[in-house]
Write a protein that holds these residues in place. Structure first.
Motif, short mmCIF file in Angstrom:
data_model
loop_
_atom_site.label_atom_id
_atom_site.label_comp_id
_atom_site.label_asym_id
_atom_site.label_seq_id
_atom_site.Cartn_x
_atom_site.Cartn_y
_atom_site.Cartn_z
N THR A 128 44.73 -5.64 -36.44
CA THR A 128 44.35 -5.38 -37.82
C THR A 128 45.00 -6.38 -38.76
N ASP A 131 43.08 -9.58 -38.60
CA ASP A 131 41.84 -9.51 -39.36
C ASP A 131 42.12 -9.59 -40.86
N GLN A 168 38.27 3.84 -35.63
CA GLN A 168 38.68 3.24 -34.36
C GLN A 168 39.51 1.98 -34.60
N ASP A 169 39.16 1.20 -35.64
CA ASP A 169 39.84 -0.06 -35.88
C ASP A 169 41.27 0.12 -36.38
N GLN A 170 41.62 1.32 -36.83
CA GLN A 170 42.97 1.57 -37.33
C GLN A 170 43.92 2.14 -36.28
#
Length: 347
Positions: A128, A131, A168-170
């Motif tokens: 993360t 990104d 989900q990305d966290q």
């Protein structure tokens, strides 16, 4: 089913049986008005949890605006806009704690011991963070960017939250929080746990695309704000991207823009996207946009009415923050005192 999804199902059962055993930490950065993607993605779930009896802490992460920006523009206005949105959707300050990060000094004092528990390599490989760096608006990446996951760990652990709604990305962020809690307990806990290892409550919310067909985002100017007027909503949806096929069908893989609009109408109507598509049929994109516009405006009408009412009482907004900040400070001070005692630095 993944392990995270399986655990999620168990958590929902536990919440239904005994909601008061859970304390949730969630929140937003004050970078602009919240939009429909936020609402169906996270906001309405916060109200659901609150109404079930879960204790809710909602952080307005004003310091974290500086994570990927050189300056925090219009901060006071953005903070008040968030409070307005929260109150309008049904977050109840009598049952939930709305507070600003910068008003809780003890929260930030937890950062130093937490940073000592993670390595530079662990921070560097956080996906993360990578990104965020790639999409940063800063002239140069700041040190705050690399400490962002530890910052979030402090946000979560200062109030000893044991449940964090995430996408989900966290999950990598939350896993680092769990690691920090575990390492602190192992190093300083003296046989007892100072911090819980919070669980992820995975969002099942579908992805809504913006009016340009990309991810709905405040920064991309492709979103429909909760505070938008009915006329503004109609104008934005009129310009929404669709495709050249006249017959309306729900097919997210091959018709993502049309399918996202169908999904939005369906969420507002409490129906399935397929049912909405079947109803529109061969009437084309104009009929689809008309249906979506009417559905969104009808759904948001009571929220917008409450928002307009709250906007007339700025004293209420400030009182909400004062009271929320007081409760959050009390929780943070108690936790910091416990941390100092565990670290033998309680002089």
């Amino acid at each position: 089913m993944s392990a995270a999804q399986a655990r999620n199902a168990v958590l929902e059962e536990l919440i239904a049986k005994d909601p008061k055993q859970f304390r949730v930490l969630t929140g937003d950065r004050p970078t602009g008005r919240l939009h429909l993607g936020h609402y169906f993605g996270t906001l309405h779930n916060r109200v659901r949890l609150q109404d079930l009896g879960v204790e809710l802490f909602v952080i307005i992460a004003d310091y974290q605006v500086l994570t990927d920006r050189d300056v925090a523009d219009n901060l006071t206005e953005h903070v008040e806009e968030l409070v307005l949105d929260y109150l309008a959707i049904g977050v109840d300050p009598a049952r939930s704690t709305i507070f600003t990060h910068s008003a809780i000094p003890a929260l930030n004092q937890l950062m130093l011991p937490f940073l000592s528990l993670v390595s530079v390599a662990e921070l560097n490989r956080n996906p993360t963070v990578k990104d965020e760096i790639a999409h940063s608006r800063q002239s140069a990446v700041s040190g705050l960017m690399f400490t962002y996951p530890v910052h979030q760990a402090a946000d979560i652990l200062f109030c000893k939250a044991n449940l964090v709604p995430v996408g989900q990305d966290q999950l990598p962020h939350l896993e680092l929080t769990r690691t920090i809690a575990r390492r602190f307990n192992d190093r300083y806990g003296k046989g007892g746990a100072v911090f819980p290892q919070p669980d992820a409550l995975l969002s099942s919310a579908p992805l809504l695309l913006g009016t340009d067909g990309t991810k709905m985002s405040k920064s991309r100017g492709n979103s429909i704000a909760l505070a938008a007027s009915a006329d503004e909503t109609a104008r934005l949806l009129k310009g929404a991207k669709t495709d050249s096929e006249r017959h309306i069908t729900y097919d997210p893989a091959t018709r993502p823009e049309v399918s996202s609009l169908l999904l939005l109408a369906a969420l507002c109507q409490g129906r399935t996207p397929q049912e909405v598509a079947d109803e529109i049929g061969s009437a084309g994109a104009a009929a689809l946009k008309k249906t979506v516009t009417e559905s969104v405006n009808e759904y948001l009408a009571p929220i917008r009415a409450r928002r307009a009412e709250y906007a007339q009482d700025r004293d209420l907004l400030r009182q909400t923050l004062r009271e929320g900040n007081e409760r959050a400070r009390a929780a943070a001070d108690a936790t910091l005192s416990e941390v100092r005692a565990a670290m033998n630095s309680h002089y």
